[in-house]
Design a protein around this motif. Sequence first.
Motif, PDB file in Angstrom:
ATOM      1  N   ALA A  24      51.617  34.809  34.764  1.00 32.47           N
ATOM      2  CA  ALA A  24      50.191  34.516  34.764  1.00 32.47           C
ATOM      3  C   ALA A  24      49.478  35.283  33.648  1.00 32.47           C
ATOM      4  O   ALA A  24      48.645  34.719  32.928  1.00 32.47           O
ATOM      5  CB  ALA A  24      49.577  34.867  36.124  1.00 32.47           C
ATOM      6  N   THR A 155      45.919  40.875  40.274  1.00 31.02           N
ATOM      7  CA  THR A 155      45.686  39.490  40.666  1.00 31.02           C
ATOM      8  C   THR A 155      44.193  39.169  40.641  1.00 31.02           C
ATOM      9  O   THR A 155      43.786  38.097  40.182  1.00 31.02           O
ATOM     10  CB  THR A 155      46.290  39.221  42.061  1.00 31.02           C
ATOM     11  OG1 THR A 155      47.687  39.476  42.004  1.00 31.02           O
ATOM     12  CG2 THR A 155      46.064  37.801  42.512  1.00 31.02           C
ATOM     13  N   THR A 156      43.385  40.099  41.111  1.00 30.70           N
ATOM     14  CA  THR A 156      41.934  39.909  41.070  1.00 30.70           C
ATOM     15  C   THR A 156      41.449  39.786  39.631  1.00 30.70           C
ATOM     16  O   THR A 156      40.630  38.915  39.310  1.00 30.70           O
ATOM     17  CB  THR A 156      41.213  41.071  41.785  1.00 30.70           C
ATOM     18  OG1 THR A 156      41.591  41.059  43.157  1.00 30.70           O
ATOM     19  CG2 THR A 156      39.701  40.947  41.674  1.00 30.70           C
ATOM     20  N   THR A 159      42.367  36.399  38.341  1.00 31.12           N
ATOM     21  CA  THR A 159      41.498  35.379  38.931  1.00 31.12           C
ATOM     22  C   THR A 159      40.134  35.381  38.250  1.00 31.12           C
ATOM     23  O   THR A 159      39.593  34.320  37.923  1.00 31.12           O
ATOM     24  CB  THR A 159      41.351  35.603  40.449  1.00 31.12           C
ATOM     25  OG1 THR A 159      42.654  35.541  41.049  1.00 31.12           O
ATOM     26  CG2 THR A 159      40.442  34.559  41.082  1.00 31.12           C
ATOM     27  N   GLN A 160      39.595  36.557  38.010  1.00 29.95           N
ATOM     28  CA  GLN A 160      38.308  36.664  37.322  1.00 29.95           C
ATOM     29  C   GLN A 160      38.376  36.115  35.903  1.00 29.95           C
ATOM     30  O   GLN A 160      37.382  35.639  35.369  1.00 29.95           O
ATOM     31  CB  GLN A 160      37.823  38.110  37.324  1.00 29.95           C
ATOM     32  CG  GLN A 160      37.416  38.608  38.683  1.00 29.95           C
ATOM     33  CD  GLN A 160      37.136  40.105  38.718  1.00 29.95           C
ATOM     34  OE1 GLN A 160      37.406  40.836  37.776  1.00 29.95           O
ATOM     35  NE2 GLN A 160      36.594  40.557  39.841  1.00 29.95           N
ATOM     36  N   VAL A 163      42.742  32.726  35.680  1.00 32.69           N
ATOM     37  CA  VAL A 163      44.176  32.453  35.812  1.00 32.69           C
ATOM     38  C   VAL A 163      44.576  32.600  37.275  1.00 32.69           C
ATOM     39  O   VAL A 163      44.354  33.642  37.878  1.00 32.69           O
ATOM     40  CB  VAL A 163      45.014  33.413  34.929  1.00 32.69           C
ATOM     41  CG1 VAL A 163      46.494  33.132  35.103  1.00 32.69           C
ATOM     42  CG2 VAL A 163      44.601  33.292  33.468  1.00 32.69           C
ATOM     43  N   ASP A 164      45.174  31.529  37.827  1.00 35.79           N
ATOM     44  CA  ASP A 164      45.623  31.541  39.218  1.00 35.79           C
ATOM     45  C   ASP A 164      47.075  32.004  39.282  1.00 35.79           C
ATOM     46  O   ASP A 164      47.952  31.391  38.675  1.00 35.79           O
ATOM     47  CB  ASP A 164      45.484  30.138  39.809  1.00 35.79           C
ATOM     48  CG  ASP A 164      45.910  30.060  41.263  1.00 35.79           C
ATOM     49  OD1 ASP A 164      46.072  31.118  41.916  1.00 35.79           O
ATOM     50  OD2 ASP A 164      46.076  28.926  41.758  1.00 35.79           O
ATOM     51  N   VAL A 165      47.323  33.068  40.027  1.00 29.74           N
ATOM     52  CA  VAL A 165      48.679  33.598  40.183  1.00 29.74           C
ATOM     53  C   VAL A 165      49.473  32.766  41.189  1.00 29.74           C
ATOM     54  O   VAL A 165      50.693  32.756  41.158  1.00 29.74           O
ATOM     55  CB  VAL A 165      48.631  35.085  40.611  1.00 29.74           C
ATOM     56  CG1 VAL A 165      50.017  35.640  40.860  1.00 29.74           C
ATOM     57  CG2 VAL A 165      47.905  35.908  39.563  1.00 29.74           C
ATOM     58  N   GLY A 166      48.798  32.081  42.063  1.00 33.54           N
ATOM     59  CA  GLY A 166      49.476  31.305  43.099  1.00 33.54           C
ATOM     60  C   GLY A 166      49.667  32.140  44.351  1.00 33.54           C
ATOM     61  O   GLY A 166      49.098  33.221  44.498  1.00 33.54           O
ATOM     62  N   THR A 168      51.009  34.667  47.024  1.00 33.70           N
ATOM     63  CA  THR A 168      51.529  36.023  46.812  1.00 33.70           C
ATOM     64  C   THR A 168      52.063  36.680  48.077  1.00 33.70           C
ATOM     65  O   THR A 168      52.463  37.838  48.031  1.00 33.70           O
ATOM     66  CB  THR A 168      50.428  36.932  46.224  1.00 33.70           C
ATOM     67  OG1 THR A 168      49.351  37.017  47.165  1.00 33.70           O
ATOM     68  CG2 THR A 168      49.916  36.416  44.895  1.00 33.70           C
TER      69      THR A 168
END
Length: 179
Positions: A24, A155-156, A159-160, A163-166, A168
């Motif tokens: 990501a 991950t946050t 997202t900001q 980009v979506d990590v999917g 988790t």
Amino acid sequence: MPGTAHIALLAHYNEWMNNKLYEAAAKLPPAELAADRKAFFGSLLATLNHIAVADTIWLKRFAADPRFADALAPIAALPAPAALDQMLFDSLEALRGRRTLLDRQVLEWAPTLRDHDLHAVIAYRRYNGDAHHKALGQLLLHFFNHQTHHRGQATTLLTQAGVDVGATDLLLLVPEAEL
């Protein structure tokens, strides 16, 4: 105290999540990775470096114990980080190489552990010089929990940045139980 099967599961989850996180992060340009996002370590790249720093510190502590020295010899050969916020690498690609090495060593070491190893007392010193003696099993819980904590921050930040990590959740790797 966790059992060795739990440690192996956490090692697998650790590698799976790190791969997802780095895939990501690779979607962002270098300037976005290094941008100060007002997180605890500032940028996404600095957060990922911190995880690698902390993992290196803990794995070197485990490797210093003669019972685990052979299995963790490649880690023992790494230079010791100087600070928890040290930037080991300025590029995601170089950092990913270290991440891969760390994860591979954990994945190879975890299945060699036996339940009695989890009760082994590990002696270590913190950076401030304080001496500690704690059970390996509990230290491994901290080791994996620390990664999860900071991967959540990363991950946050992703997202900001759009980009979506999917998914988790560790639950995705927990095997179904037989009835």
